[in-house]
Design an enzyme around this catalytic site. Sequence first.
Site, PDB file in Angstrom:
ATOM      1  N   PHE A 227       0.775  -1.374  -0.043  1.00  0.00           N
ATOM      2  CA  PHE A 227      -0.228  -0.222   0.000  1.00  0.00           C
ATOM      3  C   PHE A 227       0.833   1.137   0.080  1.00  0.00           C
ATOM      4  O   PHE A 227       0.575   2.524   0.689  1.00  0.00           O
ATOM      5  CB  PHE A 227      -0.660   0.194   1.505  1.00  0.00           C
ATOM      6  CG  PHE A 227      -2.007  -1.146   1.289  1.00  0.00           C
ATOM      7  CD1 PHE A 227      -2.804  -1.472   0.475  1.00  0.00           C
ATOM      8  CD2 PHE A 227      -1.612  -2.244   2.286  1.00  0.00           C
ATOM      9  CE1 PHE A 227      -3.615  -3.082  -0.269  1.00  0.00           C
ATOM     10  CE2 PHE A 227      -1.930  -3.592   2.349  1.00  0.00           C
ATOM     11  CZ  PHE A 227      -3.261  -3.566   1.066  1.00  0.00           C
TER      12      PHE A 227
ATOM     13  N   GLY B  55       0.018  -8.521  -4.293  1.00  0.00           N
ATOM     14  CA  GLY B  55      -1.296  -8.688  -4.093  1.00  0.00           C
ATOM     15  C   GLY B  55      -1.870  -8.332  -5.268  1.00  0.00           C
ATOM     16  O   GLY B  55      -3.710  -8.445  -5.474  1.00  0.00           O
TER      17      GLY B  55
ATOM     18  N   ALA C 261       1.130  -1.830 -14.032  1.00  0.00           N
ATOM     19  CA  ALA C 261       0.220  -2.999 -14.563  1.00  0.00           C
ATOM     20  C   ALA C 261       0.501  -2.732 -16.305  1.00  0.00           C
ATOM     21  O   ALA C 261       0.242  -3.155 -17.634  1.00  0.00           O
ATOM     22  CB  ALA C 261      -1.476  -2.672 -14.544  1.00  0.00           C
TER      23      ALA C 261
ATOM     24  N   PRO D 139     -11.448  -8.311 -16.001  1.00  0.00           N
ATOM     25  CA  PRO D 139     -11.744  -7.949 -14.657  1.00  0.00           C
ATOM     26  C   PRO D 139     -12.336  -7.915 -13.183  1.00  0.00           C
ATOM     27  O   PRO D 139     -12.421  -7.218 -11.851  1.00  0.00           O
ATOM     28  CB  PRO D 139     -13.213  -7.644 -15.846  1.00  0.00           C
ATOM     29  CG  PRO D 139     -12.951  -8.106 -16.472  1.00  0.00           C
ATOM     30  CD  PRO D 139     -11.567  -8.389 -16.943  1.00  0.00           C
ATOM     31  N   LYS D 140     -11.839  -9.380 -13.338  1.00  0.00           N
ATOM     32  CA  LYS D 140     -12.239 -10.353 -11.945  1.00  0.00           C
ATOM     33  C   LYS D 140     -10.919  -8.792 -10.750  1.00  0.00           C
ATOM     34  O   LYS D 140     -11.891  -9.104  -9.245  1.00  0.00           O
ATOM     35  CB  LYS D 140     -11.869 -11.215 -11.895  1.00  0.00           C
ATOM     36  CG  LYS D 140     -11.819 -12.247 -10.749  1.00  0.00           C
ATOM     37  CD  LYS D 140     -11.466 -13.805 -10.640  1.00  0.00           C
ATOM     38  CE  LYS D 140     -13.001 -14.605 -10.554  1.00  0.00           C
ATOM     39  NZ  LYS D 140     -12.350 -16.047 -10.737  1.00  0.00           N
TER      40      LYS D 140
ATOM     41  N   LYS E 177      -5.961   2.219 -18.088  1.00  0.00           N
ATOM     42  CA  LYS E 177      -5.167   2.839 -16.928  1.00  0.00           C
ATOM     43  C   LYS E 177      -5.466   1.994 -15.855  1.00  0.00           C
ATOM     44  O   LYS E 177      -5.776   1.171 -15.433  1.00  0.00           O
ATOM     45  CB  LYS E 177      -5.879   4.148 -17.058  1.00  0.00           C
ATOM     46  CG  LYS E 177      -6.393   4.909 -18.715  1.00  0.00           C
ATOM     47  CD  LYS E 177      -7.277   5.883 -18.392  1.00  0.00           C
ATOM     48  CE  LYS E 177      -8.925   6.250 -18.148  1.00  0.00           C
ATOM     49  NZ  LYS E 177      -9.546   7.349 -18.649  1.00  0.00           N
ATOM     50  N   GLY E 178      -4.872   3.018 -14.728  1.00  0.00           N
ATOM     51  CA  GLY E 178      -4.298   2.906 -13.313  1.00  0.00           C
ATOM     52  C   GLY E 178      -5.827   2.434 -12.782  1.00  0.00           C
ATOM     53  O   GLY E 178      -6.385   2.648 -12.728  1.00  0.00           O
TER      54      GLY E 178
ATOM     55  N   GLY F 242      -4.749   0.461  -9.086  1.00  0.00           N
ATOM     56  CA  GLY F 242      -4.508   0.523  -7.782  1.00  0.00           C
ATOM     57  C   GLY F 242      -5.044   1.551  -6.842  1.00  0.00           C
ATOM     58  O   GLY F 242      -6.192   0.777  -5.860  1.00  0.00           O
ATOM     59  N   GLU F 243      -4.858   2.292  -6.896  1.00  0.00           N
ATOM     60  CA  GLU F 243      -5.280   3.075  -6.323  1.00  0.00           C
ATOM     61  C   GLU F 243      -6.701   3.795  -6.314  1.00  0.00           C
ATOM     62  O   GLU F 243      -7.391   5.026  -5.921  1.00  0.00           O
ATOM     63  CB  GLU F 243      -4.243   4.278  -6.584  1.00  0.00           C
ATOM     64  CG  GLU F 243      -2.644   3.825  -5.530  1.00  0.00           C
ATOM     65  CD  GLU F 243      -2.063   4.963  -5.946  1.00  0.00           C
ATOM     66  OE1 GLU F 243      -1.057   4.437  -6.865  1.00  0.00           O
ATOM     67  OE2 GLU F 243      -0.747   5.322  -4.854  1.00  0.00           O
TER      68      GLU F 243
HETATM   69  N1  MCN Z   1      -5.785  -4.104 -13.517  1.00  0.00           N
HETATM   70  C1  MCN Z   1      -6.786  -4.272 -14.368  1.00  0.00           C
HETATM   71  N2  MCN Z   1      -6.367  -3.530 -15.963  1.00  0.00           N
HETATM   72  C2  MCN Z   1      -5.913  -2.245 -15.631  1.00  0.00           C
HETATM   73  C3  MCN Z   1      -5.358  -2.064 -14.481  1.00  0.00           C
HETATM   74  C4  MCN Z   1      -4.818  -2.948 -14.240  1.00  0.00           C
HETATM   75  O1  MCN Z   1      -6.777  -5.541 -15.193  1.00  0.00           O
HETATM   76  N3  MCN Z   1      -6.362  -1.688 -17.010  1.00  0.00           N
HETATM   77  C5  MCN Z   1      -5.053  -4.803 -12.290  1.00  0.00           C
HETATM   78  C6  MCN Z   1      -3.930  -5.803 -12.707  1.00  0.00           C
HETATM   79  O2  MCN Z   1      -4.599  -7.362 -11.762  1.00  0.00           O
HETATM   80  C7  MCN Z   1      -3.070  -5.368 -11.769  1.00  0.00           C
HETATM   81  C8  MCN Z   1      -3.805  -4.413 -10.617  1.00  0.00           C
HETATM   82  O3  MCN Z   1      -5.453  -3.976 -11.235  1.00  0.00           O
HETATM   83  O4  MCN Z   1      -2.092  -6.334 -11.387  1.00  0.00           O
HETATM   84  C9  MCN Z   1      -3.563  -3.226 -10.115  1.00  0.00           C
HETATM   85  O5  MCN Z   1      -3.020  -2.531 -11.606  1.00  0.00           O
HETATM   86  P1  MCN Z   1      -2.207  -0.595 -11.863  1.00  0.00           P
HETATM   87  O6  MCN Z   1      -3.505   0.027 -11.286  1.00  0.00           O
HETATM   88  O7  MCN Z   1      -1.645  -0.349 -12.724  1.00  0.00           O
HETATM   89  O8  MCN Z   1      -1.232  -0.911  -9.641  1.00  0.00           O
HETATM   90  P2  MCN Z   1       0.215  -1.796  -9.709  1.00  0.00           P
HETATM   91  O9  MCN Z   1       0.231  -3.260 -10.463  1.00  0.00           O
HETATM   92  O10 MCN Z   1       0.940  -0.479 -10.085  1.00  0.00           O
HETATM   93  O11 MCN Z   1      -0.389  -1.610  -8.548  1.00  0.00           O
HETATM   94  C10 MCN Z   1       0.107  -0.414  -7.318  1.00  0.00           C
HETATM   95  C11 MCN Z   1      -1.315  -0.634  -6.716  1.00  0.00           C
HETATM   96  C12 MCN Z   1      -0.592   0.641  -5.833  1.00  0.00           C
HETATM   97  S1  MCN Z   1       0.507   2.132  -5.930  1.00  0.00           S
HETATM   98  C13 MCN Z   1      -1.122   0.517  -3.933  1.00  0.00           C
HETATM   99  S2  MCN Z   1      -0.053   1.472  -2.721  1.00  0.00           S
HETATM  100  C14 MCN Z   1      -1.846  -1.092  -3.699  1.00  0.00           C
HETATM  101  C15 MCN Z   1      -2.664  -1.229  -5.349  1.00  0.00           C
HETATM  102  O12 MCN Z   1      -1.299  -1.511  -6.206  1.00  0.00           O
HETATM  103  N4  MCN Z   1      -1.481  -1.556  -3.075  1.00  0.00           N
HETATM  104  C16 MCN Z   1      -1.091  -2.190  -2.518  1.00  0.00           C
HETATM  105  N5  MCN Z   1      -3.204  -2.371  -4.901  1.00  0.00           N
HETATM  106  C17 MCN Z   1      -2.584  -2.920  -3.617  1.00  0.00           C
HETATM  107  N6  MCN Z   1      -3.050  -4.492  -3.407  1.00  0.00           N
HETATM  108  C18 MCN Z   1      -3.322  -5.242  -2.875  1.00  0.00           C
HETATM  109  N7  MCN Z   1      -3.447  -6.647  -2.884  1.00  0.00           N
HETATM  110  N8  MCN Z   1      -1.714  -5.455  -1.360  1.00  0.00           N
HETATM  111  C19 MCN Z   1      -1.440  -3.849  -1.856  1.00  0.00           C
HETATM  112  O13 MCN Z   1      -0.342  -3.443  -1.119  1.00  0.00           O
HETATM  113 MO1  MOS Z   2       1.401   2.866  -3.895  1.00  0.00          MO
HETATM  114  S1  MOS Z   2       0.508   4.601  -2.769  1.00  0.00           S
HETATM  115  O1  MOS Z   2       1.629   4.365  -5.104  1.00  0.00           O
HETATM  116  O2  MOS Z   2       2.146   2.436  -3.207  1.00  0.00           O
END
Ligand code: MCN
Ligand code: MOS
Length: 771
Positions: A254, A481, A524, A665-666, A734-735, A737-738
Amino acid sequence: MTAHNIRHANTRHADSRHGDASDGAVGGRLSRVDGPAKITGAAKYAFEQQLDGLAHAVMVEATIAAGTVRAIDTRAAETAPGVLLVLTPDTIMEIKGASDWLGNPPTQKTYSPLARTVTYSGQHIAAVVAETFEQAVAAAALVEVSYDETPAIVDLSDPKAGDGIPIDAMTKEWGDAEAAFAAAPLRICAAYNTQREYQAAMEPHGLIARWQGEELTIWEPSQWLDGMARTYAEWFGVPFENVRLVSPYIGGGFGSKALALAHSAVAAASAKMLGRPVKLVLTRPQNFTSYGGRAATRQTVTIGAGRDGKIQSIVHRGVNETAIDGMWVEPLASVTSIMYATPNFSSKQNVVRVNTVVPGAKRAPGENPSAFGIESAIDELAHELGIDPLEMRLINYAEEDPEVNKPWSTRQLREAFAAGAERFGWARRTPKPRSMRDGKQLIGWGVAAGTYPVRRAYGEAVVRILADGSVEVESSSIDMGQGTYTILAQTAAETVGVPADDVVVKLGDSRYPRAGVAGGSRLAGVMTGAVYKAATSALDQLVGLAISDPRSPFHALQANTLVVANGRITAPRGDGPDVSVAELLASVGRDRIEATGDTMPANSTAEDRYKNYTTIATSVPHTEGDYSRHSWCAHFIEVRVDEDFGTVRVSRVVSALDSGRLYNPKLAESQWKGGIIMGIGQALLEEGIVDRRHGRIVNNNLADYLVPTNADIPDIEVISVGIPDLHSSVLGGKGVGELAIVGVAPAIANAVFHATGKRVRDLPITLEKLI
Ligand code: MCN
Ligand code: MOS
């Protein structure tokens, strides 16, 4: 458990074989390929390595928040059973200064991870290394420290804190915001506060360090192997290549696990001093002070608008706390400046030094508190004007980025509002606060939007097609994760043309091809791009061999191209041979095909590459070129507030989100739900509480630092409204995770206002603020 669930829980093979065959392609709902290893315990986490001669280190931390260490008496500790080493600022080996994460060279020649001058409670001042963990714990308790204590600045509300330091880089201005505000027919102005929050990952911080001559191996949970390897290399004056970081499985980060920290330096130094591998795992309380959580923030949002609801001016002022000797800026205007169209805008930000560990990144640093301010304020304005808060957002919809005056690459926010409102039943909302109830429960419906920029950066991957027809992917990126293993398997499977079950993805080792940080929701997009490119070139090689090698069964066919699908190679018209990838490789006498792909500009030098992977500054700005790139979301949330007790429960969440094309998507849905849950925690529970006498976090454990449990979380419905965005990434995503945490807290605060008529501008929304 239903039979259906058992099948899914037992093996991924059952899932993907009997499931839809397209699950394994990009965009399919493949279950986590690392899931079985994680839930059966087969996954080996960093601290689970069994090494011969492993010694155990325990940190000793300051019990005052400000002052100096007068003396450290280590005599009793040194003679305690099993003790190998007691480290103080005087006895620890010399460690060199290291560059910061932006790549700026160190300001000091040496780095002391053990402090003589104390600037926060919990700061590391000594360490004990012993044969066993228990012996180290016992001896650490015998280390006697005396201090000269000085008054501490405990938090932003401390009178000693002052107004802080202006951060000019955060100033954003266009038009004449003050004048337009003064002239506006309708004006609101309010202050919004968020408290200190912590990442609270299940797996604590820690590491195992082992030196073999001048080679250092570190097993440590890491969001950024290459960046951390650089830090270790600089600290110990060894070449970058000599440092290997291993982090295949991570129990959540995180944002907290992207940097090598003071305790990391202590473990690596003691391993070097002892000539033995050393393991150091922080206690849960130490996790609250060894890396900072989200900084506490204060914002003032003033909006001037016409009676028609159109915004004429936004003036925004923000403050975040930082450390006495470390700088953290939580960019508080990141959402404020782009969410709504306004002809006049002004934002400024200060940081205030307090006696805390330097705050750090926590899921959507900047955007998250920023959205709490503007998305609460817009709700207040809507209420003042008697305009529906959803309508208010549409009236002020930004058709292009108002800050840089560029079109959005894609912005499905209108679609998100429409889909979310429809599914939630927003039209049935009665506008008046306290107008909806269920017995003693006041019901409130709130809406808020969120956004997160698309950060484009760099990564490399190698893709190998092996003799048995399986495919191997390697990258020094990580999976904490979020699903990296799975989406990269899908990308390689689809691109090469093999089933996802036949792809093995290897991550979490800095010896693999390089990658930048898994932060800023960039990984990603970056890594699917790199794997797509590597896999495409591996496929080209495979098809090339099949067409041109005289030993290939396709040679006589004189075809221009061949079809590779489901692990088999055929001629396009289906009139030739049909062989497996393994058979083809055997026929041409190859045991593998290998290709590397990356997302770096074509003319990059070796120095560029090193810099791009080991510093954080090198992501391409999201507004570079012709477009402004962001993910978007809209949250619709129902709360039930007990009229007598003031307890708030979130009873319904419908969120519609635009992350472009989804690779899986899951997993994206699961990421979004995780973000929403974290947002519920922020809104209702999370708060680092400082003991004002000692400047100490009192709830520094997972019993007292409250995060949501299952009982706090209703069914959450997430709807994807994204469309492929090729300006944002190679495959159109696009992003994810956050994004979804952004806007949850204001949606809840807005719902609480609708339920109770009380506006809480100070997170978390605890019952005493409502009664
Ligand atoms: N994904 C997708 N389609 C997209 C983009 C992403 O399906 N267009 C899905 C994928 O499963 C991908 C995931 O979302 O692995 C996250 O992708 P992305 O948004 O690119 O983020 P990152 O891989 O860079 O992961 C980092 C982000 C951040 S910055 C934090 S903070 C965070 C997060 O992810 N911490 C996490 N999610 C977390 N999830 C878990 N379980 N644990 C953390 O600590
Ligand atoms: Mo996420 S707070 O950018 O690791």
